[in-house]
Design a protein around this motif. Structure first.
Motif, PDB file in Angstrom:
ATOM      1  N   LEU A  87       0.826  -1.194   0.000  1.00 61.78           N
ATOM      2  CA  LEU A  87       0.000   0.000   0.000  1.00 61.78           C
ATOM      3  C   LEU A  87       0.866   1.251   0.000  1.00 61.78           C
ATOM      4  O   LEU A  87       0.597   2.214  -0.724  1.00 61.78           O
ATOM      5  CB  LEU A  87      -0.931   0.005   1.212  1.00 61.78           C
ATOM      6  N   VAL A  88       1.927   1.248   0.802  1.00 68.14           N
ATOM      7  CA  VAL A  88       2.855   2.380   0.820  1.00 68.14           C
ATOM      8  C   VAL A  88       3.486   2.564  -0.555  1.00 68.14           C
ATOM      9  O   VAL A  88       3.592   3.681  -1.074  1.00 68.14           O
ATOM     10  CB  VAL A  88       3.938   2.175   1.898  1.00 68.14           C
ATOM     11  N   ASP A  89       3.894   1.463  -1.169  1.00 75.11           N
ATOM     12  CA  ASP A  89       4.494   1.528  -2.502  1.00 75.11           C
ATOM     13  C   ASP A  89       3.507   2.070  -3.528  1.00 75.11           C
ATOM     14  O   ASP A  89       3.880   2.836  -4.424  1.00 75.11           O
ATOM     15  CB  ASP A  89       4.980   0.144  -2.929  1.00 75.11           C
ATOM     16  N   GLU A  90       2.242   1.677  -3.397  1.00 75.30           N
ATOM     17  CA  GLU A  90       1.217   2.164  -4.315  1.00 75.30           C
ATOM     18  C   GLU A  90       1.007   3.666  -4.163  1.00 75.30           C
ATOM     19  O   GLU A  90       0.893   4.402  -5.153  1.00 75.30           O
ATOM     20  CB  GLU A  90      -0.095   1.418  -4.071  1.00 75.30           C
ATOM     21  N   LEU A  91       0.966   4.143  -2.916  1.00 74.85           N
ATOM     22  CA  LEU A  91       0.821   5.577  -2.682  1.00 74.85           C
ATOM     23  C   LEU A  91       1.992   6.358  -3.259  1.00 74.85           C
ATOM     24  O   LEU A  91       1.819   7.401  -3.894  1.00 74.85           O
ATOM     25  CB  LEU A  91       0.696   5.841  -1.182  1.00 74.85           C
ATOM     26  N   ARG A  92       3.189   5.837  -3.057  1.00 72.72           N
ATOM     27  CA  ARG A  92       4.376   6.509  -3.580  1.00 72.72           C
ATOM     28  C   ARG A  92       4.371   6.522  -5.105  1.00 72.72           C
ATOM     29  O   ARG A  92       4.664   7.544  -5.741  1.00 72.72           O
ATOM     30  CB  ARG A  92       5.630   5.827  -3.049  1.00 72.72           C
ATOM     31  N   ALA A  93       4.055   5.376  -5.701  1.00 69.72           N
ATOM     32  CA  ALA A  93       4.042   5.282  -7.155  1.00 69.72           C
ATOM     33  C   ALA A  93       2.987   6.204  -7.759  1.00 69.72           C
ATOM     34  O   ALA A  93       3.227   6.867  -8.777  1.00 69.72           O
ATOM     35  CB  ALA A  93       3.791   3.834  -7.582  1.00 69.72           C
ATOM     36  N   ALA A  94       1.804   6.265  -7.131  1.00 71.14           N
ATOM     37  CA  ALA A  94       0.736   7.128  -7.627  1.00 71.14           C
ATOM     38  C   ALA A  94       1.153   8.591  -7.568  1.00 71.14           C
ATOM     39  O   ALA A  94       0.894   9.360  -8.504  1.00 71.14           O
ATOM     40  CB  ALA A  94      -0.535   6.906  -6.806  1.00 71.14           C
ATOM     41  N   THR A  95       1.800   8.984  -6.496  1.00 71.87           N
ATOM     42  CA  THR A  95       2.221  10.370  -6.351  1.00 71.87           C
ATOM     43  C   THR A  95       3.338  10.716  -7.330  1.00 71.87           C
ATOM     44  O   THR A  95       3.343  11.795  -7.935  1.00 71.87           O
ATOM     45  CB  THR A  95       2.684  10.638  -4.910  1.00 71.87           C
ATOM     46  N   ARG A  96       4.287   9.805  -7.498  1.00 69.81           N
ATOM     47  CA  ARG A  96       5.378  10.055  -8.451  1.00 69.81           C
ATOM     48  C   ARG A  96       4.845  10.220  -9.876  1.00 69.81           C
ATOM     49  O   ARG A  96       5.275  11.111 -10.611  1.00 69.81           O
ATOM     50  CB  ARG A  96       6.394   8.917  -8.402  1.00 69.81           C
ATOM     51  N   GLU A  97       3.905   9.366 -10.268  1.00 74.31           N
ATOM     52  CA  GLU A  97       3.345   9.450 -11.610  1.00 74.31           C
ATOM     53  C   GLU A  97       2.580  10.754 -11.801  1.00 74.31           C
ATOM     54  O   GLU A  97       2.672  11.397 -12.854  1.00 74.31           O
ATOM     55  CB  GLU A  97       2.425   8.258 -11.878  1.00 74.31           C
ATOM     56  N   HIS A  98       1.854  11.166 -10.770  1.00 67.51           N
ATOM     57  CA  HIS A  98       1.126  12.438 -10.871  1.00 67.51           C
ATOM     58  C   HIS A  98       2.097  13.601 -11.022  1.00 67.51           C
ATOM     59  O   HIS A  98       1.903  14.478 -11.877  1.00 67.51           O
ATOM     60  CB  HIS A  98       0.243  12.651  -9.641  1.00 67.51           C
ATOM     61  N   ASN A  99       3.143  13.623 -10.209  1.00 71.03           N
ATOM     62  CA  ASN A  99       4.126  14.707 -10.299  1.00 71.03           C
ATOM     63  C   ASN A  99       4.835  14.707 -11.649  1.00 71.03           C
ATOM     64  O   ASN A  99       5.121  15.772 -12.217  1.00 71.03           O
ATOM     65  CB  ASN A  99       5.145  14.597  -9.174  1.00 71.03           C
ATOM     66  N   ARG A 100       5.142  13.515 -12.160  1.00 66.64           N
ATOM     67  CA  ARG A 100       5.820  13.433 -13.457  1.00 66.64           C
ATOM     68  C   ARG A 100       4.941  14.032 -14.558  1.00 66.64           C
ATOM     69  O   ARG A 100       5.406  14.835 -15.377  1.00 66.64           O
ATOM     70  CB  ARG A 100       6.142  11.972 -13.785  1.00 66.64           C
ATOM     71  N   LEU A 101       3.666  13.645 -14.577  1.00 68.59           N
ATOM     72  CA  LEU A 101       2.753  14.148 -15.589  1.00 68.59           C
ATOM     73  C   LEU A 101       2.541  15.650 -15.433  1.00 68.59           C
ATOM     74  O   LEU A 101       2.521  16.399 -16.426  1.00 68.59           O
ATOM     75  CB  LEU A 101       1.426  13.411 -15.479  1.00 68.59           C
ATOM     76  N   LEU A 102       2.383  16.099 -14.200  1.00 67.18           N
ATOM     77  CA  LEU A 102       2.175  17.519 -13.939  1.00 67.18           C
ATOM     78  C   LEU A 102       3.357  18.343 -14.436  1.00 67.18           C
ATOM     79  O   LEU A 102       3.185  19.352 -15.134  1.00 67.18           O
ATOM     80  CB  LEU A 102       1.969  17.746 -12.442  1.00 67.18           C
ATOM     81  N   MET A 103       4.569  17.919 -14.101  1.00 67.66           N
ATOM     82  CA  MET A 103       5.749  18.687 -14.497  1.00 67.66           C
ATOM     83  C   MET A 103       5.961  18.650 -16.008  1.00 67.66           C
ATOM     84  O   MET A 103       6.396  19.656 -16.597  1.00 67.66           O
ATOM     85  CB  MET A 103       6.982  18.166 -13.768  1.00 67.66           C
ATOM     86  N   ALA A 104       5.669  17.537 -16.656  1.00 69.02           N
ATOM     87  CA  ALA A 104       5.793  17.478 -18.114  1.00 69.02           C
ATOM     88  C   ALA A 104       4.832  18.467 -18.770  1.00 69.02           C
ATOM     89  O   ALA A 104       5.196  19.160 -19.728  1.00 69.02           O
ATOM     90  CB  ALA A 104       5.517  16.058 -18.610  1.00 69.02           C
ATOM     91  N   GLY A 105       3.596  18.551 -18.233  1.00 64.05           N
ATOM     92  CA  GLY A 105       2.630  19.491 -18.769  1.00 64.05           C
ATOM     93  C   GLY A 105       3.040  20.932 -18.545  1.00 64.05           C
ATOM     94  O   GLY A 105       2.911  21.775 -19.439  1.00 64.05           O
ATOM     95  N   ILE A 106       3.541  21.231 -17.354  1.00 62.42           N
ATOM     96  CA  ILE A 106       3.977  22.592 -17.037  1.00 62.42           C
ATOM     97  C   ILE A 106       5.173  22.986 -17.902  1.00 62.42           C
ATOM     98  O   ILE A 106       5.251  24.111 -18.427  1.00 62.42           O
ATOM     99  CB  ILE A 106       4.318  22.704 -15.542  1.00 62.42           C
ATOM    100  N   ARG A 107       6.109  22.072 -18.065  1.00 60.99           N
ATOM    101  CA  ARG A 107       7.301  22.343 -18.882  1.00 60.99           C
ATOM    102  C   ARG A 107       6.909  22.684 -20.324  1.00 60.99           C
ATOM    103  O   ARG A 107       7.406  23.650 -20.907  1.00 60.99           O
ATOM    104  CB  ARG A 107       8.218  21.130 -18.849  1.00 60.99           C
ATOM    105  N   ALA A 108       5.999  21.878 -20.889  1.00 55.50           N
ATOM    106  CA  ALA A 108       5.574  22.111 -22.266  1.00 55.50           C
ATOM    107  C   ALA A 108       4.771  23.399 -22.398  1.00 55.50           C
ATOM    108  O   ALA A 108       4.946  24.169 -23.351  1.00 55.50           O
ATOM    109  CB  ALA A 108       4.748  20.918 -22.759  1.00 55.50           C
ATOM    110  N   ALA A 109       3.888  23.672 -21.426  1.00 53.06           N
ATOM    111  CA  ALA A 109       3.074  24.883 -21.476  1.00 53.06           C
ATOM    112  C   ALA A 109       3.942  26.125 -21.337  1.00 53.06           C
ATOM    113  O   ALA A 109       3.725  27.133 -22.020  1.00 53.06           O
ATOM    114  CB  ALA A 109       2.021  24.844 -20.367  1.00 53.06           C
ATOM    115  N   ALA A 110       4.940  26.071 -20.456  1.00 55.14           N
ATOM    116  CA  ALA A 110       5.845  27.200 -20.290  1.00 55.14           C
ATOM    117  C   ALA A 110       6.603  27.475 -21.591  1.00 55.14           C
ATOM    118  O   ALA A 110       6.758  28.632 -22.003  1.00 55.14           O
ATOM    119  CB  ALA A 110       6.825  26.926 -19.152  1.00 55.14           C
ATOM    120  N   ALA A 111       7.057  26.418 -22.244  1.00 54.01           N
ATOM    121  CA  ALA A 111       7.790  26.582 -23.506  1.00 54.01           C
ATOM    122  C   ALA A 111       6.909  27.231 -24.566  1.00 54.01           C
ATOM    123  O   ALA A 111       7.375  28.079 -25.341  1.00 54.01           O
ATOM    124  CB  ALA A 111       8.305  25.232 -23.989  1.00 54.01           C
ATOM    125  N   ARG A 112       5.628  26.853 -24.595  1.00 54.02           N
ATOM    126  CA  ARG A 112       4.712  27.468 -25.561  1.00 54.02           C
ATOM    127  C   ARG A 112       4.547  28.952 -25.303  1.00 54.02           C
ATOM    128  O   ARG A 112       4.268  29.729 -26.227  1.00 54.02           O
ATOM    129  CB  ARG A 112       3.353  26.762 -25.513  1.00 54.02           C
TER     130      ARG A 112
END
Length: 219
Positions: A133-158
């Motif tokens: 369960l701890v691993d699942e929480l960590r993995a879910a949060t990491r994936e959310h942060n990864r997607l969020l930062m990729a979106g922010i990086r691309a939007a900033a570049a635009r």
């Protein structure tokens, strides 16, 4: 007179469906009465199981809640994926991120400290929570942060900008968004003389400037 339909009872021995029944009942109780009113005996009755059976799936209501929270983060991430990939400018993207965070916070936000405790506990069974369960929480949060930062990086570049410090931005955003969400979903919101949408837009505009600098990222 039309015949009424009922959901068939879960067959004995179907552990997968039993687990789904329990999570569905818990989700409904939390939505109706909040986490603090979650009662394991009432939950067992709502799920159609005995208390002993319920505890064989989830040892505590904290463990049950953490399971639902991990599920909510996964769903939140999947809902955000098309938003992150839609080609928005940074302000528009951040406004949508804030709105999504507010909805997640509305149900789970006041218990985010549960995740904070789990995230920093390196024991094999942190706080009595199963390792998976701890691993699942960590993995879910990491994936959310990864997607969020990729979106922010691309939007900033635009917008002709770049992220100022990618190491700090996720924590900074989490802090700001949580504060905004707590304000919008609490009694303090009544003190504002303007629509919540106006605050969200203002916050998105200020955040876009706070987390980026003009021009391309340094090589």
């Amino acid at each position: 007179m039309a015949a009424t339909t009922t959901t068939p009872a879960t067959k004995w021995g179907d552990r997968r469906q039993r687990r789904i029944d329990i999570l569905d009942a818990a989700r409904a109780q939390i939505a109706e009465r909040g986490y603090r009113s979650l009662n394991m005996r009432d939950l067992a009755a709502a799920a159609g199981v005995s208390p002993a059976t319920l505890y064989s799936y989830f040892a505590t209501k904290e463990q049950l809640f953490a399971t639902l929270y991990a599920e909510a983060i996964r769903a939140h991430t999947e809902a955000h994926r098309p938003v992150a990939e839609a080609g928005h400018g940074l302000v528009e993207l951040l406004a949508l991120v804030i709105e999504g965070h507010i909805e997640l916070y509305r149900t789970y936000g006041r218990y985010f400290t549960l995740w904070s405790a789990l995230r920093h506990d390196a024991d094999a069974q942190p706080g009595g929570f199963p390792r998976e369960l701890v691993d699942e929480l960590r993995a879910a949060t990491r994936e959310h942060n990864r997607l969020l930062m990729a979106g922010i990086r691309a939007a900033a570049a635009r917008d002709g900008r770049h992220v100022a410090d990618e190491r700090m931005v996720p924590s900074f955003l989490w802090s700001v968004l949580t504060g905004l969400s707590d304000h919008v979903t609490s009694e303090r919101r009544a003190l504002d003389g303007y629509p919540a949408e106006q605050l969200v837009r203002f916050a998105a505009e200020r955040l876009a400037l706070a987390i980026t600098d003009p021009g391309e990222a340094p090589a």
